[in-house]
Scaffold this active site. Structure first.
Site, PDB file in Angstrom:
ATOM      1  N   THR A   3       0.813  -1.201   0.000  1.00  0.00           N
ATOM      2  CA  THR A   3       0.000   0.000   0.000  1.00  0.00           C
ATOM      3  C   THR A   3       0.851   1.257   0.000  1.00  0.00           C
ATOM      4  OG1 THR A   3      -1.694   1.248   1.224  1.00  0.00           O
ATOM      5  CG2 THR A   3      -0.193  -0.117   2.526  1.00  0.00           C
ATOM      6  N   ASP A   4       0.388   2.242  -0.702  1.00  0.00           N
ATOM      7  CA  ASP A   4       0.946   3.581  -0.595  1.00  0.00           C
ATOM      8  C   ASP A   4       0.352   4.226   0.652  1.00  0.00           C
ATOM      9  OD1 ASP A   4       2.274   5.899  -1.175  1.00  0.00           O
ATOM     10  OD2 ASP A   4       0.823   6.589  -2.653  1.00  0.00           O
ATOM     11  N   LYS A   5       0.826   5.384   1.012  1.00  0.00           N
ATOM     12  CA  LYS A   5       0.277   6.063   2.181  1.00  0.00           C
ATOM     13  C   LYS A   5      -0.674   7.178   1.766  1.00  0.00           C
ATOM     14  CE  LYS A   5       2.575   9.174   4.433  1.00  0.00           C
ATOM     15  NZ  LYS A   5       1.625  10.328   4.426  1.00  0.00           N
ATOM     16  N   LEU A  19       4.669   1.545   1.434  1.00  0.00           N
ATOM     17  CA  LEU A  19       5.665   2.222   0.622  1.00  0.00           C
ATOM     18  C   LEU A  19       5.348   3.707   0.608  1.00  0.00           C
ATOM     19  CD1 LEU A  19       5.524  -0.272  -2.398  1.00  0.00           C
ATOM     20  CD2 LEU A  19       6.894  -0.467  -0.321  1.00  0.00           C
TER      21      LEU A  19
END
Length: 986
Positions: free
Chosen positions: A349-351, A604
């Protein structure tokens, strides 16, 4: 290869380049049948079925009518092909919608509407705000105040490729203008297919890549058939059955040929010839191969395909999976891989915008060592900051100036006079809005002139150059000229490691480092702001180098970065900003539930390490001490990263056997070194860890019974069942009950959400593996022996016809099947009851019909059997003998050795709560020694995988972690009884 695009002249390109008709279809009307057959026969199971069907065409060896295999085979492949055709038809409809969308095209100065599929390379496309881009365009004008001009010319660009980050091209104007006959174009001058025009009233561009030659189309490629984990496992199990089948065929073939040569020729009624053809020895083995082929049921393929489609529709029909804000329901775009959703083990997952709202709020700042907003948590309400602004503090004014104009924001004035901002990033919007609230208002942008209002005065700046942000530089700058005094200023903002090391000699930066550290500990996004005054000669000399770097077609990005580095140094650090990006509602609870379900997370992000760690803690990615432990991998050199990786790996191996939540964090630099030099060791670390935080990262099931009739039939390969019965059993009787099993629930949704760790059962092949398969295969062999022995002893010596014996045996199989499916069903619905017992009733109904037909080969068989008490007695004995041991074993396991699923099922039926379920730990993945990097750490032994028979009646099993003591897969209640209770209380 180069492409020459003549603007507003599509005739010259019409025959050279494809039109803008897109196609994501997998098949055409001409290639559907051969291509679909090729794909279906690429799997071992289907090749096996085709081999059996072809062998049955040889009359000398086939014991049954070839229709018993060809009929089901054609039907099943037709069903699979129909499903593929349906999926491809949906893709066609999607393509049709996109191709027939109307867009504005400018031809010879006149705008007209055309369908998107009629666009050609060289056409000028006119887009309005929120329009979808129909192809890859090179921009030639927008509604930006800088204006637009009608031009003619040619664009020299590379041939189509899939790199969405690069577009190195030149624009040559007709006629050429002095000193401006060649204009360099980059990816920043393009808008790509399927993007949407935002924050711009209109834009026009030249079509350079169209149809499937766009960058998105090149990336999309041809849809490939997807193979799920269950598909792969079934192929392996099919291969295992085939090997077992070959062994049986060899044994029976040898026995048959021996019996034929020793006993058969003595029997006058057999009439074997004295000599046979050269291939006579192969006849009996091949006949047994055909008889044993039912070990791999043809119906399994169509059952799986239909079940997958039903699962996908369940996703579409789920009223709990609807976006409450927009009312958008969930939709499964691929019906072939839906079961893999229950086996997800890793989520990357991105933030920003995924975990967070992507709504940035300016919270705190540090200006020249003075901290603002620490007391109230909001710098915009800090009285001291407002006083500093009112008094005209130079440090604060410079800080606010950089906040206001070091960006690519466009101010828009409404009819009411209010100003709102259109920004490429939410960070820039937050900074500009914060500066406006502190009276440094960015009011207008006219071409290169920026207008700022501070209190009652107006300040104008001319933008000379913009040094855009890149993931490598981690900063952006603008070179502006103060229109009042003519001073040339470099204004810079960026990450702390991209700004603070370039401070001018002698400036103390300790306070800024402390501010960055403090804000990141709070989970805030930080940016450092700086500036310096440039000499005119210095700027002019640098400007020539910058323009030269911008126009080169070789290593353009590297050259620009090198030139920018020459200017961005000796900076006067002004301060640090801290921006809050709040978590979306329900994120921590969702992640906690998913982690309990055994799903591992990798986050990430480009944020600083401390910021990323604080976000991970607030999202429940990692647990605080002492329940959790976070290990850091850092270093700037290969040796430093190696030592850090060794330390973290050693700690991971030691703590693997402990009930502790261990995670690691790695920054982008260390990650790059680890992946380059220690990839295998890093892979082991990733497998051992449940959570990984990567910060400062750049964007870059069914088995059937065999037939034991062969030893009674003189090992001759004679079939006990007739062809019609085999076909019906293989396709109809064994498929319907399985299909409706998709409605079965072992546990309710509420129970699963309350105890998400139970989902460990679904992951990593724990419900379908060689162990569970062997259990079902053994049960099938047991039932085959029961049916065969009882049927033969009850009817074979009663001067019964062979068809009667076969029908008794088939009846026993159908009755056993009904009771087995009933026993394994956890929740009954009307459809399931109809499928199970209706299937049994339809067996008698269909056979009564065929018993009335003289040509069916079953004439009066069923009528006679149903009038005989011995028939019903035999069926009763088969059911009792077949199900008795199964029921006893299931009762013993359910009562004395229940699994975690059994415990929850009992709680649901009794209506009582489960105070503590204990902990179900994930099964570790095997790590091959040859895959481990040669780091100076002793490798753990005995890390082979342990397959677990996790059917609802399976016992608990044990496994070992590393070389230590055995560890109970379902940990004891006394050891971990507080785990669930604590989480529930929280």
């Amino acid at each position: 290869m180069k492409r020459y695009v003549y603007i507003n002249d599509d005739e010259s390109a019409r025959d050279l380049y494809c039109a803008n008709r897109i196609s994501n279809r997998k098949y055409t009307l001409l290639n559907f049948i051969p291509k679909n057959l090729w794909e279906q026969f690429s799997r071992f199971m289907n090749q096996y079925f085709l081999l059996i069907a072809c062998l049955q065409l040889w009359p000398l060896i086939t014991p049954v009518n070839p229709a018993s295999t060809w009929g089901p085979l054609i039907f099943i492949f037709a069903v699979s092909a129909t499903k593929e055709a349906w999926d491809d038809y949906n893709r066609y409809l999607s393509d049709k919608k996109a191709n027939e969308k109307e867009v504005w095209v400018v031809m010879h100065g006149i705008r007209k509407l055309v369908q998107a599929q009629d666009i050609h390379v060289g056409n000028i496309i006119w887009l309005r705000e929120n329009d979808e881009v129909p192809c890859d365009l090179a921009l030639i004008g927008t509604s930006d105040p800088q204006g637009v001009c009608y031009i003619e010319g040619v664009i020299e660009c590379p041939s189509p490729d899939k790199d969405i980050r690069r577009f190195d091209a030149n624009l040559r104007l007709f006629p050429p203008f002095l000193d401006n006959d060649v204009c360099p174009l980059t990816i920043k001058n393009t808008i790509l297919q399927s993007c949407y025009l935002r924050n711009t009233e209109w834009a026009c561009g030249v079509a350079v890549y169209t149809g499937n030659e766009t960058k998105l189309g090149m990336c999309r490629g041809i849809p490939e058939p997807k193979l799920t984990a269950i598909d792969a496992m079934i192929d392996k199990l099919t291969g295992a059955i085939f090997v077992f089948q070959i062994v049986v065929v060899i044994v029976l073939g040898i026995a048959g040929n021996v019996w034929k040569d020793t006993e058969a020729r003595k029997q006058w009624y057999v009439k074997y010839p004295e000599e046979g053809p050269w291939f006579e020895l192969l006849i009996i083995p091949l006949r047994f191969e055909l008889l044993c082929s039912i070990m791999i049921p043809i119906s399994i393929k169509v059952s799986l395909d239909l079940v997958k489609s039903l699962y996908a529709k369940f996703i579409d029909w789920d009223n709990e999976m609807i976006d409450q804000e927009t009312g958008t329901p969930s939709h499964a775009t691929n019906t072939a891989i839906s079961e893999d959703l229950g086996q997800v083990e890793y989520i990357l997952t991105d933030k920003t915008g995924t975990l967070t709202e992507n709504k940035m709020i300016f919270r705190r700042c540090c200006i020249n060592g003075v901290f603002y907003g620490n007391d109230s948590g909001d710098a915009l309400k800090d009285v001291e900051l407002h006083n500093a602004v009112s008094s005209g503090s130079p440090d604060v004014i410079h800080f606010l100036t950089v906040m206001a104009i070091c960006n690519t924001v466009i101010p828009i004035k409404t009819k009411t006079g209010d100003i709102f901002y259109k920004a490429q990033s939410q960070d820039e919007d937050a900074l500009v809005c914060a500066a406006a609230r502190l009276h440094m208002v960015f009011v207008n942008k006219n071409a290169n002139i920026l207008e700022i209002k501070f209190n009652a005065s107006t300040i104008q700046y001319e933008v000379l150059e913009t040094l855009e942000f890149t993931s490598d530089r981690k900063r952006m700058s603008v070179v502006v000229k103060d229109c009042q005094n003519g001073k040339i200023l470099l204004l810079t903002k960026g990450a702390d490691e991209a700004i603070l090391p370039y401070a001018c000699p002698g400036q103390q930066t300790r306070a800024f480092f402390e501010a960055v550290e403090q804000y990141s500990q709070l989970g805030l996004r930080t940016l450092c702001l700086a500036w310096r005054q440039l000499k005119e000669d210095e700027y002019k000399e640098w400007s020539l180098l910058f323009k030269e770097a911008n126009s080169t077609l070789v290593d353009r990005e590297w050259r620009i970065a090198e030139v920018c580095q020459r200017l961005e140094h000796d900076l006067e650090i002004l301060g640090v900003t801290a921006i809050e990006d709040r978590l979306q509602d329900g994120v921590p609870e969702t992640i906690e539930t998913l982690r309990k379900a055994g799903i591992n997370f990798w986050m990430l992000t480009g944020d600083k390490q401390n910021t990323a760690i604080q976000i991970a803690l607030s999202c429940n990615f990692i647990s605080p001490e002492p329940k959790g432990q976070l290990l850091l991998i850092d270093g700037k050199t290969e040796d430093e990263v190696r030592q850090s990786l060794e330390r973290v790996l050693l700690t991971m191996r030691i703590t693997t056997s402990e009930p502790k939540d261990v995670a690691f964090a790695v920054d982008g630099w260390a990650l790059e070194i680890a992946l380059k030099y220690y990839r295998k060791a890093f892979t082991e670390l990733a497998i051992l860890s449940r959570t990984a935080i990567c910060c400062r990262v750049t964007p870059s099931q069914k088995a059937q019974r065999t037939f034991s009739f062969s030893f009674i039939s003189g090992v001759s390969g004679t079939s006990l069942f007739n062809s019609l019965s085999l076909m019906a059993y293989n396709v109809f009787y064994t498929s319907i009950p399985v299909l409706v099993s998709v409605l079965d629930k072992d546990l309710s949704e509420e129970t699963v959400m309350q105890h998400p760790q139970i989902l460990f059962y679904c992951q990593a092949g724990r419900l379908l593996n060689p162990s569970t398969f062997a259990g079902w295969f053994g049960r099938s062999l047991f039932h085959a022996i029961v049916v065969f022995v009882i049927s033969i002893h009850a009817y074979a010596y009663e001067k019964s016809e062979m068809e009667e014996v076969s029908m008794v045996a088939l009846s026993g199989c159908i009755w056993l099947q009904a009771f087995v499916v009933t026993l394994e069903t956890n929740s009954f619905t009307i459809l399931q009851c109809i499928a199970i017992w209706g299937n049994l009733a339809s067996f008698y109904f269909i056979n009564w019909i065929f018993s009335a037909l003289p040509s069916s080969g079953m004439y009066t068989i069923m009528f006679r059997l149903c009038r005989q008490p011995s028939y019903w007695t035999t069926v009763f004995l088969i059911v009792v003998a077949g199900m008795g041991p199964i029921l006893a074993l299931k009762y013993f396991r359910y009562t004395y050795r229940p699994s975690k699923i059994n415990i929850l099922q009992q709680a649901e039926r009794l209506g009582g709560p489960i105070l503590s379920l204990g902990s179900i730990e994930p099964q570790p993945r095997p790590i091959l020694e040859k895959e481990v990097s040669p780091l100076s750490i002793t490798q753990p032994k005995n890390r082979n995988p342990v397959y677990e028979p996790l059917l609802s009646d399976s016992p608990n099993t044990r496994r070992s972690f590393g070389s230590g003591a055995p560890f109970d897969f379902f940990q004891t209640q006394s050891r971990l009884s507080s785990s669930y209770s604590r989480n529930k209380d929280n």
